[in-house]
Design a protein around this motif. Structure first.
Motif, PDB file in Angstrom:
ATOM      1  N   LEU A  27       4.036  -8.517   3.562  1.00 19.58           N
ATOM      2  CA  LEU A  27       4.112  -8.938   4.993  1.00 19.58           C
ATOM      3  C   LEU A  27       5.382 -10.019   5.489  1.00 19.58           C
ATOM      4  CD1 LEU A  27       0.295  -9.564   5.577  1.00 19.58           C
ATOM      5  CD2 LEU A  27       1.505  -7.557   6.490  1.00 19.58           C
ATOM      6  N   HIS A  28       5.553 -10.737   4.086  1.00 21.96           N
ATOM      7  CA  HIS A  28       6.591 -11.854   4.216  1.00 21.96           C
ATOM      8  C   HIS A  28       7.970 -10.972   4.161  1.00 21.96           C
ATOM      9  CE1 HIS A  28       8.914 -15.288   3.745  1.00 21.96           C
ATOM     10  NE2 HIS A  28       9.518 -14.892   2.862  1.00 21.96           N
ATOM     11  N   CYS A  29       8.019  -9.820   3.548  1.00 18.34           N
ATOM     12  CA  CYS A  29       9.103  -9.223   3.467  1.00 18.34           C
ATOM     13  C   CYS A  29       9.624  -8.637   5.031  1.00 18.34           C
ATOM     14  CB  CYS A  29       9.297  -8.229   2.332  1.00 18.34           C
ATOM     15  SG  CYS A  29       9.654  -9.065   0.758  1.00 18.34           S
ATOM     16  N   ILE A  30       8.490  -7.971   5.255  1.00 20.14           N
ATOM     17  CA  ILE A  30       8.572  -7.278   6.659  1.00 20.14           C
ATOM     18  C   ILE A  30       9.015  -8.269   7.821  1.00 20.14           C
ATOM     19  CG2 ILE A  30       7.154  -6.302   8.438  1.00 20.14           C
ATOM     20  CD1 ILE A  30       5.568  -4.748   6.527  1.00 20.14           C
ATOM     21  N   MET A  31       8.241  -9.466   7.693  1.00 21.05           N
ATOM     22  CA  MET A  31       8.802 -10.366   8.812  1.00 21.05           C
ATOM     23  C   MET A  31      10.136 -11.052   8.749  1.00 21.05           C
ATOM     24  SD  MET A  31       5.235 -12.598   9.514  1.00 21.05           S
ATOM     25  CE  MET A  31       4.555 -12.711   7.907  1.00 21.05           C
ATOM     26  N   SER A  32      10.322 -11.088   7.473  1.00 21.84           N
ATOM     27  CA  SER A  32      11.961 -11.964   7.288  1.00 21.84           C
ATOM     28  C   SER A  32      12.860 -10.816   7.034  1.00 21.84           C
ATOM     29  CB  SER A  32      11.772 -12.754   6.174  1.00 21.84           C
ATOM     30  OG  SER A  32      11.415 -12.236   4.712  1.00 21.84           O
ATOM     31  N   ASP A  33      12.677  -9.539   7.120  1.00 26.36           N
ATOM     32  CA  ASP A  33      13.548  -8.456   6.456  1.00 26.36           C
ATOM     33  C   ASP A  33      14.253  -8.726   5.070  1.00 26.36           C
ATOM     34  OD1 ASP A  33      14.942  -5.907   6.884  1.00 26.36           O
ATOM     35  OD2 ASP A  33      16.334  -6.950   8.103  1.00 26.36           O
ATOM     36  N   MET A 433     -12.335  -0.713   5.379  1.00 25.05           N
ATOM     37  CA  MET A 433     -10.756  -0.463   5.251  1.00 25.05           C
ATOM     38  C   MET A 433     -10.453   1.086   6.175  1.00 25.05           C
ATOM     39  SD  MET A 433      -9.282  -2.855   4.465  1.00 25.05           S
ATOM     40  CE  MET A 433      -7.696  -2.487   4.513  1.00 25.05           C
ATOM     41  N   ALA A 434     -11.333   1.817   5.762  1.00 26.58           N
ATOM     42  CA  ALA A 434     -11.184   3.291   6.317  1.00 26.58           C
ATOM     43  C   ALA A 434     -11.371   3.228   7.956  1.00 26.58           C
ATOM     44  CB  ALA A 434     -12.253   4.121   5.857  1.00 26.58           C
ATOM     45  N   VAL A 435     -12.146   2.270   8.527  1.00 25.77           N
ATOM     46  CA  VAL A 435     -12.253   2.005   9.803  1.00 25.77           C
ATOM     47  C   VAL A 435     -11.276   1.197  10.615  1.00 25.77           C
ATOM     48  CG1 VAL A 435     -13.811   0.901  11.664  1.00 25.77           C
ATOM     49  CG2 VAL A 435     -15.040   2.090   9.836  1.00 25.77           C
ATOM     50  N   LEU A 436     -10.791   0.223   9.867  1.00 23.73           N
ATOM     51  CA  LEU A 436      -9.965  -0.976  10.377  1.00 23.73           C
ATOM     52  C   LEU A 436      -8.267  -0.711   9.832  1.00 23.73           C
ATOM     53  CD1 LEU A 436     -12.089  -4.064  10.067  1.00 23.73           C
ATOM     54  CD2 LEU A 436     -11.692  -2.638  12.127  1.00 23.73           C
ATOM     55  N   GLY A 437      -8.292   0.015   8.666  1.00 24.98           N
ATOM     56  CA  GLY A 437      -7.140  -0.142   8.049  1.00 24.98           C
ATOM     57  C   GLY A 437      -5.718   0.755   8.897  1.00 24.98           C
ATOM     58  N   GLY A 438      -6.448   1.710   9.461  1.00 25.31           N
ATOM     59  CA  GLY A 438      -5.032   2.512  10.239  1.00 25.31           C
ATOM     60  C   GLY A 438      -4.683   1.530  11.486  1.00 25.31           C
ATOM     61  N   SER A 439      -5.538   0.995  12.307  1.00 25.36           N
ATOM     62  CA  SER A 439      -5.086   0.050  13.540  1.00 25.36           C
ATOM     63  C   SER A 439      -4.046  -1.157  12.770  1.00 25.36           C
ATOM     64  CB  SER A 439      -5.947  -0.571  14.172  1.00 25.36           C
ATOM     65  OG  SER A 439      -6.880  -1.076  13.215  1.00 25.36           O
ATOM     66  N   MET A 440      -4.631  -1.668  11.558  1.00 27.60           N
ATOM     67  CA  MET A 440      -3.955  -2.738  11.145  1.00 27.60           C
ATOM     68  C   MET A 440      -2.557  -2.556  10.455  1.00 27.60           C
ATOM     69  SD  MET A 440      -6.675  -5.283   9.324  1.00 27.60           S
ATOM     70  CE  MET A 440      -7.055  -4.060   8.282  1.00 27.60           C
ATOM     71  N   LEU A 441      -2.503  -1.456   9.731  1.00 26.24           N
ATOM     72  CA  LEU A 441      -1.110  -0.855   9.305  1.00 26.24           C
ATOM     73  C   LEU A 441      -0.145  -0.371  10.270  1.00 26.24           C
ATOM     74  CD1 LEU A 441      -2.213   1.325   6.205  1.00 26.24           C
ATOM     75  CD2 LEU A 441      -0.512  -0.447   6.278  1.00 26.24           C
ATOM     76  N   SER A 442      -0.793   0.123  11.646  1.00 25.48           N
ATOM     77  CA  SER A 442       0.147   0.717  12.495  1.00 25.48           C
ATOM     78  C   SER A 442       0.844  -0.480  13.374  1.00 25.48           C
ATOM     79  CB  SER A 442      -0.759   1.550  13.795  1.00 25.48           C
ATOM     80  OG  SER A 442      -1.669   0.663  14.495  1.00 25.48           O
ATOM     81  N   TRP A 443       0.204  -1.650  13.493  1.00 24.05           N
ATOM     82  CA  TRP A 443       0.438  -3.004  14.045  1.00 24.05           C
ATOM     83  C   TRP A 443       1.621  -3.376  12.795  1.00 24.05           C
ATOM     84  CZ3 TRP A 443      -5.096  -4.931  14.692  1.00 24.05           C
ATOM     85  CH2 TRP A 443      -5.539  -4.146  15.756  1.00 24.05           C
ATOM     86  N   ILE A 444       1.545  -3.193  11.711  1.00 27.87           N
ATOM     87  CA  ILE A 444       2.504  -3.845  10.807  1.00 27.87           C
ATOM     88  C   ILE A 444       3.708  -3.018  10.810  1.00 27.87           C
ATOM     89  CG2 ILE A 444       2.783  -4.449   8.237  1.00 27.87           C
ATOM     90  CD1 ILE A 444      -0.330  -5.030   8.268  1.00 27.87           C
ATOM     91  N   LEU A 445       3.340  -1.779  10.612  1.00 28.78           N
ATOM     92  CA  LEU A 445       4.593  -0.852  10.294  1.00 28.78           C
ATOM     93  C   LEU A 445       5.282  -0.539  11.672  1.00 28.78           C
ATOM     94  CD1 LEU A 445       3.270   1.636   7.806  1.00 28.78           C
ATOM     95  CD2 LEU A 445       4.443  -0.630   7.289  1.00 28.78           C
ATOM     96  N   PHE A 446       4.805  -0.521  12.817  1.00 31.37           N
ATOM     97  CA  PHE A 446       5.446  -0.236  14.199  1.00 31.37           C
ATOM     98  C   PHE A 446       5.197  -1.270  15.034  1.00 31.37           C
ATOM     99  CE2 PHE A 446       3.858   3.829  12.050  1.00 31.37           C
ATOM    100  CZ  PHE A 446       5.164   4.276  11.647  1.00 31.37           C
ATOM    101  N   PRO A 447       5.761  -2.467  14.781  1.00 34.53           N
ATOM    102  CA  PRO A 447       5.713  -3.747  15.912  1.00 34.53           C
ATOM    103  C   PRO A 447       6.054  -3.396  16.953  1.00 34.53           C
ATOM    104  CG  PRO A 447       7.398  -4.320  14.158  1.00 34.53           C
ATOM    105  CD  PRO A 447       6.665  -2.841  13.677  1.00 34.53           C
TER     106      PRO A 447
END
Length: 577
Positions: A27-33, A433-447
């Motif tokens: 997450l740190h690598c994503i936020m700070s590129d 995680m099977a219920v919540l993982g998709g939405s959380m990952l979509s927010w992280i990967l496609f902000p």
């Protein structure tokens, strides 16, 4: 037994903590590129140095976090599942070696170190497939190992070809390689290696055969490790594959794999093989979207699929335990009233697989199909995408019909109940995680929001295909139950569709009959035939014959006869004189 419990718990705690650390770093690598590239000089001889390189970016760190999270829960689950096994310590150590090989593969920007993880996965997977020592497991292990050797050879050839670029760190040369002929050759070899590891046509037969391994291994292999290694390698090499034109052929083969696996799962009655064919179908989806040039979408689906597929295998293991190790879905029924918690987890993972809105699978599969509709794609490939989606819902509802509804068909006296808390806690954690993982990952990967604008008919096409597929699967399951002679009356068609288009026969009997027996004939005629008769064997026979003649000459009394004859001649000469 206490040591086996401790090794499970220590492995679980270590992997879970490592997963959390890796997740936060990702997450740190994503936020700070940020990308961290580490070189470790192992040793130096004169002017040559052997350097180990590691690449830590958001993709490798997130993938490692998911692999270690699922591995931790699988090991915690295995503590109860493999309770009666006297060799559970060996089993846990094999699983840890498997995870370590996957870590090597993930963080390597270098083809040599990738080969370490790649071959480590192949070797340890062979040991795990033959873990239950019987003839079926040995055959499955050999099929798995030999199918993957083709990809290993392709990777070795790619390593040799990389010498044209002066280094094995492919990450630096991808743009240049895509503009050269050498890059096209490397692209073909890498695609071949990935197709064997991810079981695309024509290398698909080993994936259902690998179900001979214990169920926790299947949960790990089919979610986040072995079969995803090929997809991950192609995500890294994506620019090269798309720009050199290799992706067009990969798109066709992966689409056919998706279609073939979906059809085969609708005619299968082995619970684990149905889930294995489901994995094969999802791998085809990831490969095909990669071939179209969307690596981030493929990675997104890779992570969400890992969550619900591991849960699906864990639930299958709990059901198989309760069914006295029977895997035939025709013997199951009414599991929802006997094993309610397991049935909840099973149904949630099945719905996530189908792409039920707001579960993990929905976010990735829906956006993939919308991108397919937006792309310049031919009608045949579009048909394969959407028909395979309908088949996914079809075999999922067929599986639910056989296992969850109706009457229990196994024994009148049965021990059905939810498994112990050790197995249930691992399953419930993954269910969250099977219920919540998709939405959380979509927010992280496609902000950043992206507008996908489609006509109403195309927007509703995914929902329509899924609904029709589900209804068809439910009706077909009822129909095949009520008509016992249905499969026999359509025997050839059902056999062809249910046996993965005869691919297991071609991979075993076909390879044995034609190339291997032909090679044996060539060996006996040429290598052990004329070349031996006129070469080494002839020299051996001739030298042996002459040495025996000389030996006979030295061993017999001919010399004595000659000496006595000469003496008699001398005596006669003297007397005459």
């Amino acid at each position: 037994m206490m040591w086996s419990l401790s090794i499970c718990m220590v492995s679980f705690i270590f992997l879970m903590l490592s997963s959390l650390i890796s997740l936060f770093l990702g997450l740190h690598c994503i936020m700070s590129d940020m990308v961290v590239f580490i070189e470790w000089e192992v040793f130096q001889v004169n002017a040559s140095s052997v350097v180990m390189t590691f690449l830590f970016d958001w993709m490798s760190l997130l993938f490692m976090a998911f692999v270690m999270f699922i591995s931790a829960l699988v090991i915690y689950y295995s503590d109860e599942y493999m309770y009666g096994d006297l060799m559970i310590n060996r089993f846990i150590l094999l699983v840890l070696m498997f995870v370590l090989s996957m870590m090597f593969l993930i963080i390597s920007p270098n083809l040599i170190s990738i080969l370490l993880g790649w071959d480590g996965l192949g070797l340890v997977s062979y040991c795990l497939v033959i873990y239950y020592q019987n003839v079926k497991s040995y055959n499955a292990g050999m099929l798995t190992a030999l199918s993957n050797r083709i990809g290993d050879v392709a990777l070795l050839m790619a390593i040799a070809w990389m010498l044209n670029f002066g280094s094995w760190n492919y990450i630096y040369y991808l743009e240049y390689m895509s503009m050269s002929v050498e890059g096209g050759v490397i692209g073909i070899l890498v695609v071949l290696a990935a197709m064997t590891k991810s079981a695309q046509i024509p290398f698909s037969s080993w994936l259902p055969a690998a179900m001979a391994a214990p169920t926790p291994v299947s949960a790990l292999v089919h979610s986040s490790t072995l079969v995803t290694a090929g997809v991950y390698l192609l995500i890294r090499f994506n620019n090269l594959i798309v720009e050199t034109g290799v992706g067009n052929y990969l798109l066709l083969l992966s689409g056919l794999t998706m279609f073939m696996a979906g059809l085969g799962a609708n005619f299968e009655f082995d619970l684990k093989k149905i889930i294995a064919l489901s994995t094969l179908s999802q791998l085809g989806l990831m490969m095909s979207i990669l071939a179209m040039g969307f690596p981030k979408l493929a990675f997104f689906h890779l992570l969400t699929h890992a969550l619900f597929k591991a849960l699906l295998f864990m639930c299958a293991g709990a059901v198989i335990h309760n069914m006295s190790n029977s895997q035939d879905i025709r013997f199951m029924g009414n599991l929802c009233s006997q094993m309610p918690l397991t049935a909840v987890c099973f149904n949630v993972s099945n719905l996530a697989l189908c792409g039920m809105p707001f579960l993990a699978g929905f976010y990735s599969s829906d956006i993939i199909l919308e991108v397919v509709l937006l792309s310049w794609l031919n009608s045949f490939s579009s048909f394969l995408y959407f028909f395979s989606t309908g088949l996914t819902v079809c075999y999922s509802l067929r599986l639910v019909y056989y296992s969850m509804t109706g009457e229990f068909n196994f024994m009148s006296y049965h021990p059905l109940s939810d498994e112990s808390w050790g197995m249930l806690s691992g399953m419930l954690s993954l269910m969250v995680m099977a219920v919540l993982g998709g939405s959380m990952l979509s927010w992280i990967l496609f902000p950043n929001p992206v507008m996908i604008c489609l006509p109403v008919g195309l927007s509703m096409l995914v929902l329509f295909v899924s609904t029709v597929g589900g209804l068809l699967g439910y009706e077909m399951a009822k129909f095949s139950l009520s008509s016992e002679l249905y499969s026999l009356s359509k025997y050839m068609g059902v056999t062809f569709l249910g046996s993965m288009w005869f691919m297991p026969y071609i991979s075993t009997v076909g390879v044995n009959r034609l190339p291997l027996l032909g090679g044996r004939q060539m060996l006996s005629v040429f290598d052990q035939g004329w070349s031996e008769e006129l070469g080494g064997q002839m020299l051996f026979k001739e030298s042996a014959y002459y040495s025996q003649l000389v030996q006979w000459w030295q061993d017999n009394n001919l010399s004595m006869y000659l000496l006595s004859f000469i003496l008699w001649v001398i005596i006669l000469v003297i007397l005459i004189v």
